[in-house]
Design a protein around this motif. Structure first.
Motif, PDB file in Angstrom:
ATOM      1  N   ASP B 203      -1.206   6.617  10.502  1.00 30.97           N
ATOM      2  CA  ASP B 203      -0.898   5.376  11.739  1.00 30.97           C
ATOM      3  C   ASP B 203      -0.468   4.131  12.199  1.00 30.97           C
ATOM      4  OD1 ASP B 203      -2.507   7.600  12.960  1.00 30.97           O
ATOM      5  OD2 ASP B 203      -3.937   6.779  13.230  1.00 30.97           O
ATOM      6  N   PHE B 204      -0.342   3.717  10.851  1.00 29.77           N
ATOM      7  CA  PHE B 204       0.176   2.104  10.244  1.00 29.77           C
ATOM      8  C   PHE B 204       1.904   2.014  10.850  1.00 29.77           C
ATOM      9  CE2 PHE B 204       0.932   2.534   6.391  1.00 29.77           C
ATOM     10  CZ  PHE B 204      -0.039   2.557   5.643  1.00 29.77           C
ATOM     11  N   ARG B 206       3.812   3.962  12.600  1.00 29.49           N
ATOM     12  CA  ARG B 206       3.866   4.424  13.600  1.00 29.49           C
ATOM     13  C   ARG B 206       3.981   3.003  14.144  1.00 29.49           C
ATOM     14  NH1 ARG B 206      -0.360   8.016  16.788  1.00 29.49           N
ATOM     15  NH2 ARG B 206      -1.020   6.095  16.801  1.00 29.49           N
ATOM     16  N   THR B 207       2.368   2.061  13.987  1.00 30.43           N
ATOM     17  CA  THR B 207       2.114   0.842  14.119  1.00 30.43           C
ATOM     18  C   THR B 207       3.642   0.015  14.017  1.00 30.43           C
ATOM     19  OG1 THR B 207       0.095   0.750  13.928  1.00 30.43           O
ATOM     20  CG2 THR B 207       0.950  -1.733  14.526  1.00 30.43           C
ATOM     21  N   ARG B 209       6.495   0.340  13.922  1.00 27.69           N
ATOM     22  CA  ARG B 209       8.371   1.382  14.849  1.00 27.69           C
ATOM     23  C   ARG B 209       7.526   0.616  15.904  1.00 27.69           C
ATOM     24  NH1 ARG B 209       6.908   7.429  13.904  1.00 27.69           N
ATOM     25  NH2 ARG B 209       8.938   7.197  15.420  1.00 27.69           N
ATOM     26  N   LYS B 211       6.762  -1.857  16.843  1.00 30.34           N
ATOM     27  CA  LYS B 211       5.928  -3.223  17.127  1.00 30.34           C
ATOM     28  C   LYS B 211       8.415  -3.513  17.546  1.00 30.34           C
ATOM     29  CE  LYS B 211       3.262  -4.993  13.635  1.00 30.34           C
ATOM     30  NZ  LYS B 211       3.078  -5.499  12.086  1.00 30.34           N
ATOM     31  N   LYS B 221       8.733  -2.982   3.193  1.00 32.06           N
ATOM     32  CA  LYS B 221       7.317  -2.802   3.364  1.00 32.06           C
ATOM     33  C   LYS B 221       5.977  -2.294   3.873  1.00 32.06           C
ATOM     34  CE  LYS B 221       6.244  -7.659   5.274  1.00 32.06           C
ATOM     35  NZ  LYS B 221       6.224  -7.886   7.278  1.00 32.06           N
ATOM     36  N   HIS B 222       6.090  -1.296   4.526  1.00 33.96           N
ATOM     37  CA  HIS B 222       5.951  -0.629   4.975  1.00 33.96           C
ATOM     38  C   HIS B 222       4.337   0.950   3.946  1.00 33.96           C
ATOM     39  CE1 HIS B 222       3.828  -3.336   8.341  1.00 33.96           C
ATOM     40  NE2 HIS B 222       5.096  -3.609   8.570  1.00 33.96           N
ATOM     41  N   ARG B 225       5.502   0.017   0.453  1.00 40.79           N
ATOM     42  CA  ARG B 225       4.325  -0.564  -0.656  1.00 40.79           C
ATOM     43  C   ARG B 225       3.498   0.075  -0.703  1.00 40.79           C
ATOM     44  NH1 ARG B 225       4.187  -7.057   0.929  1.00 40.79           N
ATOM     45  NH2 ARG B 225       2.546  -6.657  -0.372  1.00 40.79           N
ATOM     46  N   ASN B 226       3.097   1.053   0.001  1.00 37.83           N
ATOM     47  CA  ASN B 226       1.874   2.136   0.244  1.00 37.83           C
ATOM     48  C   ASN B 226       2.218   3.346  -0.609  1.00 37.83           C
ATOM     49  OD1 ASN B 226      -0.729   1.309   2.119  1.00 37.83           O
ATOM     50  ND2 ASN B 226       1.671   0.869   3.222  1.00 37.83           N
ATOM     51  N   ILE B 299      -1.187  -4.720  -5.447  1.00 43.44           N
ATOM     52  CA  ILE B 299      -0.291  -4.228  -4.479  1.00 43.44           C
ATOM     53  C   ILE B 299      -1.019  -4.187  -3.412  1.00 43.44           C
ATOM     54  CG2 ILE B 299       0.519  -1.956  -4.428  1.00 43.44           C
ATOM     55  CD1 ILE B 299       0.992  -1.361  -7.542  1.00 43.44           C
ATOM     56  N   ASP B 300      -2.769  -3.679  -3.895  1.00 41.32           N
ATOM     57  CA  ASP B 300      -3.664  -2.999  -2.946  1.00 41.32           C
ATOM     58  C   ASP B 300      -5.323  -4.548  -2.411  1.00 41.32           C
ATOM     59  OD1 ASP B 300      -5.381  -1.976  -1.015  1.00 41.32           O
ATOM     60  OD2 ASP B 300      -5.011   0.474  -1.612  1.00 41.32           O
ATOM     61  N   PRO B 301      -5.065  -5.068  -1.749  1.00 40.18           N
ATOM     62  CA  PRO B 301      -6.201  -6.176  -1.509  1.00 40.18           C
ATOM     63  C   PRO B 301      -7.977  -4.750  -1.981  1.00 40.18           C
ATOM     64  CG  PRO B 301      -4.801  -5.799   0.376  1.00 40.18           C
ATOM     65  CD  PRO B 301      -4.640  -5.002  -1.117  1.00 40.18           C
ATOM     66  N   ARG B 302      -7.662  -3.724  -1.267  1.00 42.32           N
ATOM     67  CA  ARG B 302      -9.169  -2.909  -1.774  1.00 42.32           C
ATOM     68  C   ARG B 302      -9.564  -2.871  -3.469  1.00 42.32           C
ATOM     69  NH1 ARG B 302      -7.028   1.504   2.372  1.00 42.32           N
ATOM     70  NH2 ARG B 302      -5.150   1.238   1.039  1.00 42.32           N
ATOM     71  N   ARG B 304      -8.911  -5.065  -5.659  1.00 41.21           N
ATOM     72  CA  ARG B 304      -8.811  -5.853  -5.758  1.00 41.21           C
ATOM     73  C   ARG B 304     -10.551  -6.055  -6.783  1.00 41.21           C
ATOM     74  NH1 ARG B 304      -5.285  -9.833  -3.037  1.00 41.21           N
ATOM     75  NH2 ARG B 304      -3.008  -8.231  -3.372  1.00 41.21           N
TER      76      ARG B 304
END
Lengths: 328, 306
Positions: B203-204, B206-207, B209, B211, B221-222, B225-226, B299-302, B304
């Motif tokens: 979904d993100f 799609r978000t 795009r 934008k 970037k989107h 990175r993931n 990379i992933d703040p979750r 940390r």
């Protein structure tokens, strides 16, 4: 009043395993400047495809039709030009706030991206702008939230962030695809209130996709009811709630639980929505319709203005059929 | 953060203890007697026993292991049975070649793997996608030693642009690094492609795009990175494969590194040399994976540490 969006005879089909799936099948929708227009329908009725097609976020061409946005047919624009409209003049909010934000980027980055892309803002300018937007949508402690990541925020907060992303380009049209479906009821009311205020304050038109008649009643000036890829009824929301014409709309309204009346069982429309790839002769609602007549399963009715400003696609209101049944 | 690193370094102790046990006993379980090898085929039983005593291989296995461990704690890996030199200094002299080879092959893997993977994912089922995935299939299927020989044939024999072996100059490392990195780059390409394709449907993205962002922003970037979490995990794991692969590659290209040293030590039943080298490889592997775990957080703040 001037129209910001004019969808004419839009047809968007999908092709899968040799089958044609007419997800959106010749619809017309108008959104006037400053209005909040609702599209109501159940899952699979084509409302989300309509909204994504309007943003040109679905790959592949449409079968037919035009989408005039600000008097330009956006279906003919090259992708590069479409990109300058998306997120800028026309923005979108999605149903799933939990997954619609990038988990690896800060809120500042995700909101600021829009103004940096479309308005050429510097990082500092974008930050100030993002902060203003967060305040606008009523986020508590906005300075901190800017530094945070999506997983640190609740669903309601994330949806507010999504709204500030959408509002970042000060859009003329905001498409909200079930913006409150994933949220609990109290948050739902706050978010809707917020959208309504933004629409008034910034003169932003909203195309609101929902399956919730309550949301429509609360928000919309005008409503389109969609069933099986077609518009079956459209009129102002006052008309729709005071005298629904199409049996499907009537069924939808009847199935809202009422606090006043004693009810043992909640009303529900019998049967289930047709599969999108089913080819139906006649009116697609006929198999579920309590008022179905002979003609309904043979020929599809036209969408006609049966009262001033009230359009429906049902044989019940055609002159011939009325005469046959002796209705005056 | 610091606590995390210290904790992980403490985990190293049981890991390495396990490595010494397994390595010590397995090498001794292989048929063949170093005392017999050194004494020669015609030596009498007494002569063999005499050599055995000189090598410090008498007593029960358990006794020998304790002695070995005691030596290790004091930084002594024992002397090579073959050369009589301290194993530690022999390993240290071979290590740079192997580390350089492994590093170079990791670069080969990352450059080829990421480019092929990202380009393929950008247009799935296009010609470029098919080409790269075909290449990946070849890369995975071809054995390392065979690739090495083919490369030598092409670049050293026919074109005569690169040396067949050795480790003295930079150009000596080109063919071995490609040989070693190729299979890993193929694996990396496939995994990069599939994780990019998975992320693209989120979904993100799609978000992003919606934008109106430019496509390279959306891709790098989107999406990329993931996908990086998967990619870095694979790189960490492949590091182990590459390190192990140096054994074959160094042999094919006659490079004087740790890989070839291990092969020769095993053939000679040079117990201290085998044990020492494998310990080094194990430490390197554990450290790289610690590095990988540390990268996750950046990379992933979750992920940390709070």
């Amino acid at each position: 009043m001037e129209k910001i969006l004019e969808i004419k005879n839009l047809k968007k089909y999908f092709y899968s395993e040799g089958k044609v799936i007419p997800a959106v099948d010749g619809i017309d929708i108008d959104v006037k400047k400053g209005d909040i227009v609702g599209i109501v329908g159940e899952s699979g009725s084509g409302k989300s495809v309509t909204s994504l097609t309007t943003m040109r976020l679905i790959p592949g061409d449409v079968e037919d039709g035009t989408i005039l946005f600000d008097n330009k047919n956006i279906l003919e624009l090259p992708e590069k030009q479409m990109r300058t409209i998306r997120g800028n003049d026309m923005a979108m909010i999605f149903q799933e706030p939990m997954t619609s934000l990038n988990p690896l980027l800060t809120i500042e980055d995700q909101i600021g991206e829009v103004s940096r892309t479309h308005m050429g803002f510097s990082k500092k300018q974008a930050k100030d702008h993002s902060l203003k937007l967060l305040k606008l949508v009523g986020i508590p402690r906005p300075e901190q939230v800017l530094e945070e990541y999506p997983h640190m925020l609740s669903g309601g907060m994330r949806q507010r962030v999504m709204i500030s992303i959408a509002m970042a380009g000060n859009p003329k049209l905001l498409i909200a695809d079930e913006p409150t479906t994933a949220l609990d009821v109290t948050i739902q009311a706050q978010i809707l209130e917020q959208l309504k205020n933004l629409s008034i304050e910034y003169d932003t038109s909203i195309l609101l996709i929902t399956h919730d008649m309550g949301v429509v009643a609360e928000m919309c000036d005008y409503v389109y009811v969609m069933y099986s890829g077609k518009i079956v009824e459209h009129t102002s929301s006052i008309n729709l709630f005071s005298s629904p014409k199409h049996p499907y709309t009537q069924g939808l309204l009847k199935s809202i639980p009422s606090l006043d009346a004693e009810q043992d069982r909640l009303y529900s429309i019998q049967g289930k929505a047709p599969n999108p790839d089913e080819v139906l002769e006649g009116c697609p609602f006929a198999p579920r319709c309590e008022m179905a007549m002979e003609i309904c399963s043979k020929t599809s009715p036209p969408l006609e203005e049966i009262e001033p400003g009230h359009f429906t696609k049902c044989w019940l209101y055609s002159e011939e059929e009325k005469q046959k049944r002796g209705v005056r | 953060m610091l606590n995390f690193i210290i904790k992980r370094l403490l985990y190293l102790i049981p890991t390495l203890l396990g490595v010494t046990i397994v390595c010590f006993f397995i090498i001794r379980a292989i048929p063949g007697d170093p005392a017999q090898v050194i004494a020669g085929a015609e030596a009498t039983a007494e002569q063999v026993e005499q050599v055995r005593a000189q090598l410090g291989l008498e007593g029960t296995l358990f006794q020998q292991y304790i002695d070995y461990l005691w030596g290790l704690l004091q930084g002594d890996m024992g002397n090579s049975l073959k050369s009589g030199q301290p194993v530690l200094s022999e390993i240290l002299s071979k290590l740079p070649t192997t580390l350089f080879l492994t590093g170079a092959s990791i670069i080969v893997m990352i450059v080829i793997g990421l480019i092929a993977g990202v380009v393929s994912a950008m247009k799935p089922n296009s010609h470029s996608d098919n080409f790269f995935m075909m290449f990946a299939l070849f890369g995975i299927s071809m054995p390392v030693f065979w690739v090495g020989i083919v490369l030598i044939l092409i670049f050293s024999y026919f074109l005569q642009v690169l040396p067949t072996g050795g480790d003295s100059e930079f150009k000596n490392f080109i063919l071995p690094a490609i040989t070693l990195g190729l299979a890993s780059s193929a694996i990396l390409a496939r995994l990069t492609r599939s994780s990019m394709l998975e992320i693209v449907n989120q979904d993100f993205v799609r978000t992003a795009r919606a934008k109106g962002l430019k496509s390279n922003k959306i891709i790098f970037k989107h999406t990329f990175r993931n996908a990086l979490i998967t990619i870095i995990t694979v790189i960490g794991l492949e590091f182990g494969n590459l390190l192990g692969g140096t054994v074959i590659t160094e042999t094919v290209f006659s490079m004087n590194g740790l890989g070839r040293y291990i092969i020769q030590a095993i053939q000679f039943r040079d117990y201290p040399a085998v044990q020492g080298s494998i310990l080094f490889v194990a430490v390197a592997f554990v450290l790289i994976n610690l590095l990988v775990d540390l990268t996750y957080g950046s990379i992933d703040p979750r992920l940390r540490e709070k």
